[in-house]
Design a protein around this motif. Structure first.
Motif, PDB file in Angstrom:
ATOM      1  N   GLU A  19       1.121   3.479  14.681  1.00 17.02           N
ATOM      2  CA  GLU A  19       2.098   3.227  13.384  1.00 17.02           C
ATOM      3  C   GLU A  19       2.612   4.280  13.332  1.00 17.02           C
ATOM      4  N   ILE A  22       4.035   6.158   6.580  1.00 16.68           N
ATOM      5  CA  ILE A  22       3.803   7.172   6.033  1.00 16.68           C
ATOM      6  C   ILE A  22       2.474   8.162   6.306  1.00 16.68           C
ATOM      7  N   PHE A  23       1.497   7.204   6.746  1.00 16.29           N
ATOM      8  CA  PHE A  23       0.429   7.794   6.964  1.00 16.29           C
ATOM      9  C   PHE A  23       0.183   8.989   8.059  1.00 16.29           C
ATOM     10  N   HIS A  24       1.227   8.877   8.791  1.00 13.82           N
ATOM     11  CA  HIS A  24       1.405   9.847   9.976  1.00 13.82           C
ATOM     12  C   HIS A  24       2.749  10.494   9.996  1.00 13.82           C
ATOM     13  N   GLU A  53       4.096  -0.626  14.081  1.00 13.87           N
ATOM     14  CA  GLU A  53       4.024  -0.896  12.686  1.00 13.87           C
ATOM     15  C   GLU A  53       5.280   0.376  12.200  1.00 13.87           C
ATOM     16  N   ASP A  55       7.528   1.581   8.799  1.00 15.48           N
ATOM     17  CA  ASP A  55       7.853   1.552   7.421  1.00 15.48           C
ATOM     18  C   ASP A  55       8.962   2.459   7.106  1.00 15.48           C
ATOM     19  N   THR A  56       9.207   2.490   6.071  1.00  9.08           N
ATOM     20  CA  THR A  56      10.782   3.270   5.386  1.00  9.08           C
ATOM     21  C   THR A  56      10.500   4.565   5.649  1.00  9.08           C
ATOM     22  N   ALA A  57       9.101   5.238   5.864  1.00 13.29           N
ATOM     23  CA  ALA A  57       8.963   6.631   6.143  1.00 13.29           C
ATOM     24  C   ALA A  57       9.317   6.832   7.667  1.00 13.29           C
TER      25      ALA A  57
ATOM     26  N   ASN B  39      -7.232  11.635   7.550  1.00 14.09           N
ATOM     27  CA  ASN B  39      -6.518  10.487   7.220  1.00 14.09           C
ATOM     28  C   ASN B  39      -7.011   9.393   6.657  1.00 14.09           C
ATOM     29  N   ARG B  43      -6.014   7.662   3.386  1.00 11.27           N
ATOM     30  CA  ARG B  43      -5.563   6.474   3.179  1.00 11.27           C
ATOM     31  C   ARG B  43      -6.270   5.591   2.251  1.00 11.27           C
ATOM     32  N   HIS B  46      -5.345   6.760  -1.266  1.00 13.91           N
ATOM     33  CA  HIS B  46      -3.956   6.323  -1.350  1.00 13.91           C
ATOM     34  C   HIS B  46      -3.984   4.873  -1.952  1.00 13.91           C
ATOM     35  N   THR B  47      -4.564   4.027  -1.013  1.00 11.52           N
ATOM     36  CA  THR B  47      -4.427   2.617  -1.007  1.00 11.52           C
ATOM     37  C   THR B  47      -5.048   2.287  -2.366  1.00 11.52           C
ATOM     38  N   LEU B 174       7.192   5.665  -1.742  1.00  9.84           N
ATOM     39  CA  LEU B 174       6.188   5.650  -0.467  1.00  9.84           C
ATOM     40  C   LEU B 174       4.826   6.035  -0.867  1.00  9.84           C
ATOM     41  N   ASP B 179       6.426   0.183  -0.129  1.00  8.43           N
ATOM     42  CA  ASP B 179       7.221   0.326   0.937  1.00  8.43           C
ATOM     43  C   ASP B 179       8.461  -0.499   0.481  1.00  8.43           C
ATOM     44  N   GLY B 327       1.586  -4.491   3.747  1.00  6.81           N
ATOM     45  CA  GLY B 327       1.548  -3.523   4.676  1.00  6.81           C
ATOM     46  C   GLY B 327       0.103  -2.926   4.912  1.00  6.81           C
ATOM     47  N   GLU B 328      -0.638  -2.861   3.555  1.00  7.74           N
ATOM     48  CA  GLU B 328      -1.911  -2.374   3.524  1.00  7.74           C
ATOM     49  C   GLU B 328      -2.636  -3.108   4.274  1.00  7.74           C
ATOM     50  N   LYS B 330      -2.450  -5.180   6.755  1.00 10.37           N
ATOM     51  CA  LYS B 330      -2.438  -5.250   8.189  1.00 10.37           C
ATOM     52  C   LYS B 330      -3.354  -4.217   8.864  1.00 10.37           C
ATOM     53  N   ARG B 331      -3.251  -2.984   7.955  1.00 10.66           N
ATOM     54  CA  ARG B 331      -4.019  -1.872   8.472  1.00 10.66           C
ATOM     55  C   ARG B 331      -5.458  -2.149   8.211  1.00 10.66           C
TER      56      ARG B 331
END
Lengths: 109, 725
Positions: A19, A22-24, A53, A55-57, B39, B43, B46-47, B174, B179, B327-328, B330-331
């Motif tokens: 990915e 933003i997460f990374h 994946e 994204d904008t980031a 992470n 995550r 955050h989500t 973000l 996104d 987006g979320e 998918k993860r």
């Protein structure tokens, strides 16, 4: 979000996997800039075929790395754009800005 | 998707994320911090915050925001993740859970526990170096927009047929879980993006660039028949903090002037973009630039003018939510799994059950008609039905890890409460079992685990005295064995006190002092109602739930419990459950006119017994004694003449027994129908099934029969011994 060094020498090759989001982003910014170094050095190629994946980031980081490379006078090319990358570049019409040869099916322009 | 569904989805998602968060925290506690686990926690928080923000669930957003800030510090290494912080984060997870449950209960307006929240926030803020407890909410949804003044302008309109969207998202977009790409993709569903320019101008110097802030701007020429409200609705969730400008087709020149003036990029550059995208013709651009130059006072920010105060239609809210969540999702492996309502699955399995029965009926008719091609056809159908049955049943199968995953936390909390050091080892978490059992297993397992920690594992001092490691070990294990699933809870504690249990049982009159009981039988006594050998009732035990309830729960699943214990070395509680509850492969037998079904997986072999010596209900089979029971005697069926009896050897667990029947009919798919209340207590039968010809056959409860046979055998041997000895 690993950045893997594939080869050093005449051209430095790296590979991004997973990915690019933003997460990374924080982690990735550091490793990308570290890979670019302080200027000079052989042309750099980053293989994006493993990116599933984006994204904008992630897009920002790709742009940033490109710009930094230009500033340092080092060539940076992205290659092997994965479908996830292509779809974003297509959406944002960024293929031209990034300036790498990309195979875009049904180019939007 | 209506609002209620979206809300349910949010609750469901938050629960899963919280479980993942807890798992990651426990993992860190066990194995030390890893960036992956940190992470995962970040995550999750955050989500949850992002999704809650979409619904303006302020309580959850503001609380999670503080927790997330702390997590952010952990993530960038400026705050060490020590035991205290772990505990705090676990508690925060719990509290977010309470907030989520409040949403589920439609009580999101109330704070579930203001005192707790205050305490947690104080601790979190202390870590952040914030002294004031009050923290501003991140989202202020629905805040009144500035009173818009309608500007009257008689300027000419541009010729473009397209909308022009000028998007400058908030730098925080973000971080708030949204996104910009999602919005652009969504635009594609209500119209066509004719031309887009991505503006990286705001991207700062590499050193100061925050990789989690959004810097990109977008100029979009957009062809769509949608109305303004719809287009604006797309940006509903980001409009507060972002600069979203929407110019309609044939917009006023003045609006373009306003646009160019209000944006940071140089006017010439923007003008070029507008021309290139077809929003303005070159001459219109000249006009714009000329007018702009002639107008020294900047026009009102266009954003203000265009802000729509009308509520956006619900459909748009839901659609944008879906988009944002994409987006979320998918993860969270959305592509690997889809959620299905349990009732739909049950209905499918019921239907498959009926199909199995109807298939059996068709087979029977084909057989009777002796029509070769008809038989061939039904056989083809049968094999398909069998495959459908298997596929349908696996739909309900889930890994037992779903039950196990709550135990790390339980073990952690209880061992603290008890002042013991206990490590938990989980194996076989991917062993699958029926979803309906998962839910019913949770409570009995919890009870057994508590018991093992409370009574089984000794205090630190006692362990040292006994020469054991200070740290006790609790094991959860699961595996498949001959048609059943076995779940074991083992501890390396003091083991059950055989004599003490026996003494207690005699005292209570459960057994007489003269009775000779095996260890297993004695241990089984602890499942008697109200039986407790604990020297003192502690905080954990003595809550009114005894092992008898555990046993009852397991038995209601057609399973059984067994205890193996060695004094001083530990105890294992072994639960054995049937694999499925709905349809089985059966082996059909006949006694007189009655038909019975034995679960095929438990059948080892069938033997013609006419040549065997059968005395005292034991037959010698290849040198080994095998106890057996005659179904005719068991169910008191009339004696039949001229039958050639057969012996069906069955195995349950490690024990084997024989069942004597008149006739072997062969394999058969049986749809288990529960017995009515009236027959619920009948021993030896676990259910019924409907045969192809409409008759009813009973399904034998093999575990019970094996045990019964063994016991009768032991009693008989003892009796024999008594006579001869």
């Amino acid at each position: 979000m690993p950045l893997t060094a594939l080869a050093e020498g005449e051209s430095a090759q790296f590979r991004l996997d997973g990915e690019l989001t933003i997460f990374h982003a924080a982690e990735l910014k550091d490793v990308l800039l570290a890979a670019l170094g302080e200027g000079g050095g052989p042309p750099l190629t980053i293989d994006l075929s493993g990116v599933d994946e984006l994204d904008t980031a992630g897009v920002q980081l790709l742009l940033l790395a490109k710009r930094e490379a230009a500033r340092h006078g080092r060539a940076l090319a992205y290659s092997g754009h994965s479908p996830a990358v292509i779809s974003v570049l297509e959406l944002l019409d960024l293929a031209g800005t990034l300036g790498d040869p990309v195979l875009i099916p049904n180019a939007s322009r | 998707m209506d609002m209620d569904n979206a809300r349910d989805a949010l609750v469901q998602e938050a629960r899963e994320l919280l479980a993942a968060m807890e798992m990651a925290l426990m993992q860190i506690e066990a194995e030390g911090a890893s960036s992956e686990a940190i992470n995962a926690i970040f995550r999750a928080a955050h989500t949850i915050k992002g999704s809650a923000g979409l619904f303006a669930f302020e309580r959850i957003v503001s609380f999670t925001h503080v927790a997330e800030s702390v997590l952010d510090k952990v993530r960038n290494g400026s705050l060490p993740l020590d035991t205290n912080l772990l505990s705090l984060l676990l508690e925060c997870g719990d509290y977010i859970g309470e907030l989520v449950e409040a949403i589920a209960a439609r009580r999101e307006e109330e704070e579930p526990d203001p005192v707790k929240r205050g305490r947690l926030e104080l601790s979190l803020n202390a870590l952040l170096g914030v002294t004031a407890a009050a923290h501003p909410a991140v989202h202020a949804m629905g805040a009144a927009a500035d009173t818009a003044q309608i500007e009257v302008d008689d300027g000419s309109a541009v010729s473009s047929d397209n909308w022009h969207l000028s998007l400058r998202f908030s730098p925080d977009v973000l971080r708030n879980g949204m996104d910009p790409l999602s919005f652009l993709r969504y635009l594609g569903t209500i119209g066509r993006i004719v031309h887009i320019v991505t503006l990286p101008d705001a991207l700062p110097d590499a050193r100061v660039m925050d990789p989690e802030a959004c810097y990109l701007g977008f100029e979009v020429d957009f062809a769509s028949d949608a109305d303004r409200q719809t287009i604006e609705g797309v940006f509903e969730f980001v409009r507060e903090d972002s600069e979203i400008r929407i110019l309609p087709p044939h917009g006023k020149i003045a609006e373009y002037i306003g646009l160019i003036q209000s944006l940071a990029e140089p006017a010439g550059r923007l003008g070029e973009i507008l021309v290139k995208g077809g929003a303005l013709t070159p001459s219109e651009l000249d006009n714009v630039l000329a007018q702009q130059a002639a107008e020294p006072v900047p026009a009102k920010p266009l954003g203000t003018l265009l802000v729509e105060q009308d509520k956006v239609p619900q459909a748009v809210v839901a659609a944008a939510l879906t988009k944002q969540k994409q987006g979320e999702e998918k993860r969270t492996q959305e592509q690997k799994f889809i959620k299905v309502e349990v009732s739909k699955l049950d209905a499918l399995i019921d239907l498959v059950g009926e199909l199995v029965i109807a298939g059996a009926a068709a087979n029977l008719v084909a057989h009777r008609e002796k029509h070769a091609r008809f038989e061939e056809a039904t056989q083809g159908i049968s094999s398909l039905v069998e495959q459908i049955r298997d596929a349908a049943l696996t739909l309900r199968m889930v890994p037992i890890g779903e039950v196990f995953q709550r135990f790390p936390r339980v073990v952690r909390d209880i061992s603290r409460e008890l002042g013991k050091e206990i490590q938990l080892l989980v194996t076989g978490a991917d062993t699958e079992l029926d979803k309906s059992m998962v839910e019913k297993l949770s409570d009995p397992l919890m009870h057994i685990v508590r018991n093992a920690m409370d009574h089984g594992i000794e205090s630190k001092e006692a362990r040292v005295m006994a020469g054991k490691a200070v740290e006790g070990t609790l094991r959860l294990n699961a595996y498949h064995e001959s048609g059943s699933i076995v779940i074991e809870v083992s501890d390396d504690g003091r083991g059950l006190d055989r004599d003490r249990i026996l003494a207690k049982a005699i005292e209570r009159g459960l057994v007489s002092a003269e009775q000779q009981l095996s260890d297993g039988e004695i241990y089984r006594l602890i499942f008697e109602p109200g039986f407790s050998t604990a020297e003192q009732v502690t905080n954990l035990s003595g809550r009114g739930v005894g092992m008898d309830v555990v046993k009852k729960n397991i038995e209601s699943l057609r399973g059984e419990v067994e205890i193996v214990s060695r004094q001083g070395q530990g105890t294992t509680v072994r639960i054995r459950l049937p694999l499925t509850l709905a349809i089985i492969d059966g082996f059909q037998v006949m006694v007189g006119d009655s038909q019975f079904v034995i679960p095929l997986e438990l059948v080892i072999e069938c033997i013609d017994i006419s040549s065997h010596d059968m005395r005292h209900n034991i037959v010698k089979l290849r040198g080994e004694p095998l106890p057996f029971v005659r179904l005719r005697e068991l169910f008191d069926l009339p004696e039949a003449e001229h039958v050639r009896e057969s012996l069906v050897v069955v195995q349950y667990g490690q024990q084997r027994a024989g069942l004597v029947v008149d006739k072997l009919l062969g394999e058969f798919q049986a749809v288990i129908k529960p017995l009515g209340l009236l027959f619920g207590e009948v021993k030896g039968i676990s259910g019924s099934t409907i045969l192809g010809d409409g008759r009813v056959a009973l399904i034998l409860d093999v575990p019970h029969l094996v045990q019964r046979t063994m016991r009768a055998n032991v009693a008989q041997l003892a009796h024999q011994h008594h006579i001869t000895g």
